[in-house]
Scaffold this motif. Structure first.
Motif, short mmCIF file in Angstrom:
data_model
loop_
_atom_site.label_atom_id
_atom_site.label_comp_id
_atom_site.label_asym_id
_atom_site.label_seq_id
_atom_site.Cartn_x
_atom_site.Cartn_y
_atom_site.Cartn_z
N SER A 112 -21.87 -87.05 -25.33
CA SER A 112 -23.00 -86.16 -25.07
C SER A 112 -23.27 -86.08 -23.57
O SER A 112 -22.97 -87.02 -22.82
N ASP A 113 -23.87 -84.99 -23.15
CA ASP A 113 -24.23 -84.84 -21.74
C ASP A 113 -25.22 -85.90 -21.31
O ASP A 113 -25.20 -86.35 -20.16
N CYS A 114 -26.11 -86.29 -22.21
CA CYS A 114 -27.08 -87.34 -21.85
C CYS A 114 -26.35 -88.63 -21.47
O CYS A 114 -26.67 -89.28 -20.47
N SER A 115 -25.38 -89.01 -22.29
CA SER A 115 -24.65 -90.26 -21.99
C SER A 115 -23.84 -90.12 -20.71
O SER A 115 -23.69 -91.07 -19.95
N PHE A 116 -23.32 -88.91 -20.44
CA PHE A 116 -22.58 -88.70 -19.20
C PHE A 116 -23.50 -88.92 -18.00
O PHE A 116 -23.14 -89.59 -17.02
N LEU A 117 -24.69 -88.30 -18.07
CA LEU A 117 -25.61 -88.40 -16.93
C LEU A 117 -26.12 -89.82 -16.74
O LEU A 117 -26.30 -90.29 -15.62
N ILE A 118 -26.35 -90.52 -17.85
CA ILE A 118 -26.78 -91.92 -17.74
C ILE A 118 -25.69 -92.74 -17.05
O ILE A 118 -25.97 -93.53 -16.14
N TYR A 119 -24.46 -92.54 -17.50
CA TYR A 119 -23.35 -93.29 -16.91
C TYR A 119 -23.18 -92.95 -15.43
O TYR A 119 -23.06 -93.84 -14.58
N LEU A 120 -23.19 -91.65 -15.11
CA LEU A 120 -22.91 -91.23 -13.73
C LEU A 120 -24.04 -91.54 -12.77
O LEU A 120 -23.85 -91.50 -11.56
N SER A 121 -25.22 -91.87 -13.28
CA SER A 121 -26.34 -92.21 -12.41
C SER A 121 -26.63 -93.70 -12.36
O SER A 121 -27.20 -94.19 -11.38
N GLU A 122 -26.22 -94.43 -13.40
CA GLU A 122 -26.59 -95.85 -13.48
C GLU A 122 -25.41 -96.80 -13.34
O GLU A 122 -25.56 -97.89 -12.81
N VAL A 123 -24.26 -96.39 -13.83
CA VAL A 123 -23.06 -97.23 -13.66
C VAL A 123 -22.32 -96.81 -12.39
O VAL A 123 -21.96 -97.64 -11.57
N GLU A 124 -22.11 -95.50 -12.26
CA GLU A 124 -21.57 -94.99 -11.01
C GLU A 124 -22.71 -94.35 -10.23
O GLU A 124 -23.88 -94.60 -10.54
N TRP A 125 -22.42 -93.53 -9.26
CA TRP A 125 -23.44 -93.12 -8.29
C TRP A 125 -23.39 -91.62 -7.97
O TRP A 125 -23.95 -91.16 -6.99
N PHE A 126 -22.77 -90.85 -8.85
CA PHE A 126 -22.55 -89.43 -8.53
C PHE A 126 -23.76 -88.55 -8.85
O PHE A 126 -23.87 -87.45 -8.32
N CYS A 127 -24.64 -88.98 -9.75
CA CYS A 127 -25.77 -88.16 -10.16
C CYS A 127 -27.08 -88.87 -9.86
O CYS A 127 -27.12 -90.11 -9.79
N PRO A 128 -28.18 -88.11 -9.72
CA PRO A 128 -29.48 -88.74 -9.43
C PRO A 128 -30.01 -89.48 -10.65
O PRO A 128 -29.69 -89.13 -11.80
N PRO A 129 -30.85 -90.49 -10.44
CA PRO A 129 -31.46 -91.20 -11.59
C PRO A 129 -32.27 -90.24 -12.45
O PRO A 129 -32.90 -89.30 -11.96
N LEU A 130 -32.25 -90.47 -13.74
CA LEU A 130 -32.96 -89.62 -14.68
C LEU A 130 -34.40 -90.12 -14.82
O LEU A 130 -34.63 -91.29 -15.16
N ALA A 131 -35.37 -89.21 -14.61
CA ALA A 131 -36.77 -89.60 -14.57
C ALA A 131 -37.25 -90.16 -15.91
O ALA A 131 -38.13 -91.03 -15.95
N TRP A 132 -36.69 -89.69 -17.00
CA TRP A 132 -37.17 -90.09 -18.33
C TRP A 132 -36.56 -91.38 -18.84
O TRP A 132 -36.94 -91.89 -19.90
N ARG A 133 -35.62 -91.94 -18.07
CA ARG A 133 -34.94 -93.16 -18.54
C ARG A 133 -35.86 -94.37 -18.47
O ARG A 133 -36.68 -94.50 -17.58
N ASN A 134 -35.68 -95.29 -19.42
CA ASN A 134 -36.41 -96.55 -19.41
C ASN A 134 -35.63 -97.53 -18.54
O ASN A 134 -34.65 -98.10 -18.96
N TYR A 135 -36.10 -97.73 -17.32
CA TYR A 135 -35.33 -98.53 -16.38
C TYR A 135 -35.52 -100.03 -16.56
O TYR A 135 -35.10 -100.81 -15.73
N SER A 136 -36.16 -100.40 -17.62
CA SER A 136 -36.19 -101.83 -17.94
C SER A 136 -35.10 -102.20 -18.94
O SER A 136 -35.03 -103.32 -19.39
N SER A 137 -34.27 -101.20 -19.29
CA SER A 137 -33.17 -101.47 -20.22
C SER A 137 -32.18 -102.43 -19.59
O SER A 137 -32.06 -102.51 -18.37
N PRO A 138 -31.44 -103.22 -20.40
CA PRO A 138 -30.52 -104.21 -19.85
C PRO A 138 -29.51 -103.61 -18.89
O PRO A 138 -29.11 -104.25 -17.94
N LEU A 139 -29.07 -102.36 -19.15
CA LEU A 139 -28.03 -101.76 -18.31
C LEU A 139 -28.52 -101.54 -16.90
O LEU A 139 -27.77 -101.69 -15.95
N THR A 140 -29.80 -101.16 -16.77
CA THR A 140 -30.29 -100.76 -15.44
C THR A 140 -31.23 -101.78 -14.83
O THR A 140 -31.63 -101.63 -13.70
#
Length: 804
Positions: free
Chosen positions: A193-221
């Protein structure tokens, strides 16, 4: 006869069907057929570079409804095949004779099986089953997510158009086409899904801006969002016991490094006290530093350790021992890795995660490694080099020029080698000698003598004693060796330190007094007696000549005509540099010179004879350049750590946006940016123009123009300066051309390692479009180059006068 034949066929068929490994083998064939069909129907292999993705090889899978239908059909076919195999295996036709024959056949086949083969195949089959379940879950999730996005109920996953992240849309397209190409994507929650792409590209890699609606207390981030720890001040250390424990044991190479650290310990302590007084208690950030010595790992083959006691090369180990000591003495938080397993542990990479990239920030401010270590990070660690490469410093003995470092340019223009193409800033490569200013000069240290030791050497020198530079017998295999050694033997007693086990090496002439391989302190004593230290042309650019000169010897070396390079000499072939080596030790020739270093043509017997007689008449004192003292190295490494920052983006320099000092904001420059300097052919930065913040400071800049075919290294040296690649961005503009009064009919920009420059014949000026290709070393017979030179501190060519 017919019955017997039929019975035999039935027995063999039953044997094959009931033999469990064979059934698993059939299942395996079915699975790999499934994989092949998936690939054929849904994708293609695409050999992408590291710049496109954190992984080396990608598979493009376009999975849709049709592919999922095909997968279900193939799954049903496999199930039918297995059911038929089970029914065949249960046929009630097992006579006593057949059973006995079946047991014999089974026993015979088992003898040909490797131990544990069945268990391994069963484990693979289980993994295959798990993967199939996971793939089905991902496909189902992808279908649901796709419907959500198509229905417009998830506008929060629209691909952002942010000028700060220009690569984001293209990377999302890339992920849409290839997200199934590597299991690492699924590991991080990518499901199509596009959501998972954007999460990956903003939180694991660095190509996209952080998503405002994401819960940044999640273990990944959570790790990525942690507040930076407060800065700590580095304090000089004088106790080296902790460092010695960190270096470890178990290899002769490590023992050699520890002996060296102990032997020079007091000199490091004295140097630290001197530098501390010179810096006047100025703040120094304590850095978290990982040192991974790749060439000494078992994974790289570690060819050096077994040769330490057999006359093998020690230069790299000398340099690494001194780097470790300098970092420790400067007070930084140091971790040392000598294996891939240790590297994994320090980076926090769990075993078995393949080459998935690291999440969150790198746990170190700096990583010092070598080319072997870089390769290991790429292959084993999953270190996303494009994301973290700005933290890396590569210890590179012979240097890497920008044309070889830029992957695409090197590939297109014939500069591709086994060692370059990492797309680093060229100053991230750190050399043993100041070969080219494109790289940073790291160096090493030689033992410094006190005044009493210098006087004793002067009194005890044996005027007719020579020591040959060459510990391995192969180094004595020099064409024409007998001729110049006979001349030397007429004037001097010749000594050697050639390694041997049982008998004298036949390559060493009978008149040479061979001491065998000597421990370091005994070699020092031999050099303190000798008048001459003579090289045969190999090894190139080692530490021994500096040690000899520091102990009061004169170093005699051969001049190379023509100079050796990657174009004409096997030793340099494949190295990422076009540098021409004019003698065995160019640094000694250029930066020390006569009377301490004499360079002659060994093929000219008259010239060689005259040089020997001159050396016997010449008296010299022990000499060591400041940059090779412990204090000099500490000073240089300290400045690099505090001021070299390749992670901070360098905005393009636009001269028209600068304002005059003291003027209201936004005023344009009306005068020249570069002005003539008194008593110099160079131009300097105009004093009435605000200097942009940079290191080295722009006030050290000296602008010159080279001759046709001349590199900026040569142009700057001829004027008494050093080429400074960090200053290229300030002269890559029309203002620099105007200041040098260059007449241009056309001004364009290109990607070429000899730019900025201009063609006199065509009256064409060209600026550089790719900052990674700014090169001091580049030259062309058709171009005159714009060269950014700088001043330098006496005895410390790596630093400008105001750099400390």
């Amino acid at each position: 006869m017919i019955t017997s034949s039929t019975d035999g066929k039935i027995m063999v068929r039953r044997c094959l069907l009931t033999f469990k490994p064979f059934r698993i083998f059939v299942v395996g064939i079915g699975f790999f057929s499934l994989c092949f069909l998936m690939t054929s129907l849904g994708g293609q292999f695409s050999a992408k570079r590291l710049g496109d993705s954190p992984f080396t090889i990608r598979t493009e899978v376009l999975g849709g409804v049709e592919s999922r239908g095909v997968l279900r059909k193939i799954s049903d076919m496999l199930e039918v095949i297995l059911k038929r195999m089970d029914s065949l295996s249960k046929l009630d036709n097992t006579s006593t004779t057949d059973a006995r024959r079946l047991d014999e056949l089974s026993s015979a086949i088992n003898r040909f099986q490797p131990a544990g083969l069945v268990e391994r195949i069963q484990a693979i089959a289980q993994n295959v089953s798990n993967m199939a379940i996971r793939v089905e879950q991902i496909l189902q999730n992808s279908m649901v997510q796709g419907r959500v996005v198509r229905d417009g109920t998830s506008s929060q996953c629209d691909v952002p158009r942010d000028p700060r992240f220009p690569e984001c849309p293209g990377k999302v397209d890339w992920m849409r086409a290839r997200w199934t190409s590597d299991p690492c994507y699924a590991f991080y929650g990518v499901d199509g899904s596009d959501c998972s792409f954007l999460i990956y590209l903003s939180e694991v890699e660095w190509f996209c801006p952080p998503l405002a609606w994401r819960n940044y207390s999640s273990p990944l981030t959570q790790h990525a969002q942690q507040a930076k720890a407060p800065k700590r001040q580095a304090a000089f250390r004088t106790d080296l016991s902790v460092l010695l424990d960190q270096v470890g044991t178990g290899k002769e190479s490590l023992s050699f490094m520890k002996r060296r650290i102990r032997r020079l310990a007091q000199q490091w302590v004295t140097a630290a006290n001197r530098l501390d007084a010179k810096l006047k208690q100025q703040w120094r950030d304590q850095k978290k530093i990982l040192v991974h010595v790749g060439f000494l790992t078992e994974e790289s083959g570690d060819v050096f350790s077994p040769k330490v006691l057999k006359g093998g090369p020690l230069g790299e180990m000398v340099q690494w021992a001194d780097i470790l000591t300098a970092l420790h003495v400067l007070g930084h938080n140091l971790k040392i890795s000598m294996s891939v397993k240790e590297l994994q542990g320090f980076l926090g990479v769990p075993p078995g995660r393949g080459n998935c990239p690291l999440t969150g920030p790198l746990p170190f401010d700096l990583i010092y490694t070598d080319y072997h270590g870089l390769q290991q990070m790429k292959q084993h660690m999953g270190l996303s080099l494009k994301k973290h490469k700005c933290h890396i410093r590569v210890i590179d003995t012979f240097g890497t020029e920008p044309a070889y470092n830029h992957e695409e340019y090197a590939t297109l223009h014939g500069y591709r080698t086994n060692w370059g193409y990492w797309n680093l800033n060229a100053r991230q490569y750190m050399t043993m000698f100041p070969h080219t200013p494109d790289n940073s000069f790291m160096g090493f240290v030689s033992e410094e003598l006190n005044d009493t030791e210098k006087r004793n050497i002067q009194q005890n020198k044996v005027n007719n004693m020579a020591v040959v530079y060459g510990k391995e017998a192969s180094m004595w295999k020099v064409q024409g060796k007998e001729g110049f050694l006979q001349i030397l033997h007429r004037y001097m007693e010749v000594h050697g330190t050639v390694y041997y086990e049982t008998q004298r090496p036949p390559e060493v002439p009978a008149f040479v007094k061979n001491h065998g391989l000597l421990p370091q302190h005994e070699l020092q004593q031999l050099l303190r007696k000798a008048k001459l230290f003579i090289g045969f042309g190999f090894p190139y650019e080692g530490p021994a000549p500096l040690e000899a000169v520091a102990n009061g010897c004169i170093f005699l070396q051969p001049k190379f005509r023509p100079p050796h390079s990657s174009l004409n000499h096997e030793f340099f072939r494949g190295k990422p540099t076009s540098r021409e080596v004019s003698s065995q030790h160019p640094y000694a020739e250029q930066y020390i010179g006569r009377p301490h270093v004499v360079t002659v043509d060994y093929n000219n017997s008259l010239e060689f004879d005259a040089a020997i007689r001159e050396i016997m008449r010449t008296k010299v004192e022990p000499y060591l350049p400041y940059e090779y003292t412990c204090e000099g190295m500490l000073e240089r490494v300290h400045v690099y750590i505090q001021h070299q920052d390749f992670c901070a983006p360098e905005p393009p320099f636009v001269p028209a946006n600068l304002s005059r000092q003291g003027s209201s904001g936004g005023n344009r420059i009306t005068g020249p940016l570069f002005v003539p300097l008194p008593s110099s052919i160079a131009l300097g930065w105009a004093s009435n123009v605000t200097a942009p913040r940079a290191w080295p400071p722009v006030t050290s800049l000296r602008l010159l123009i080279s001759q046709e075919g001349q590199s900026c290294v040569e142009a700057c040296q001829s004027a008494g300066f050093i080429c400074e690649p960090a200053h290229f961005r300030f002269i890559n503009n029309k203002e620099a051309l105007r200041g040098l009064e260059v007449q241009c009919d056309v001004v364009d920009s290109e990607i070429n390692h000899i730019l900025p420059g201009f063609s006199v014949v065509r009256r064409e000026c060209s600026l550089q479009r790719e900052p990674l290709l700014f090169s001091c070393a580049g030259h062309s017979p058709k171009y005159r180059r714009l060269c950014p030179c700088r001043d330098f501190r006496y005895g410390q060519v790596a630093l400008c006068r105001d750099c400390l």
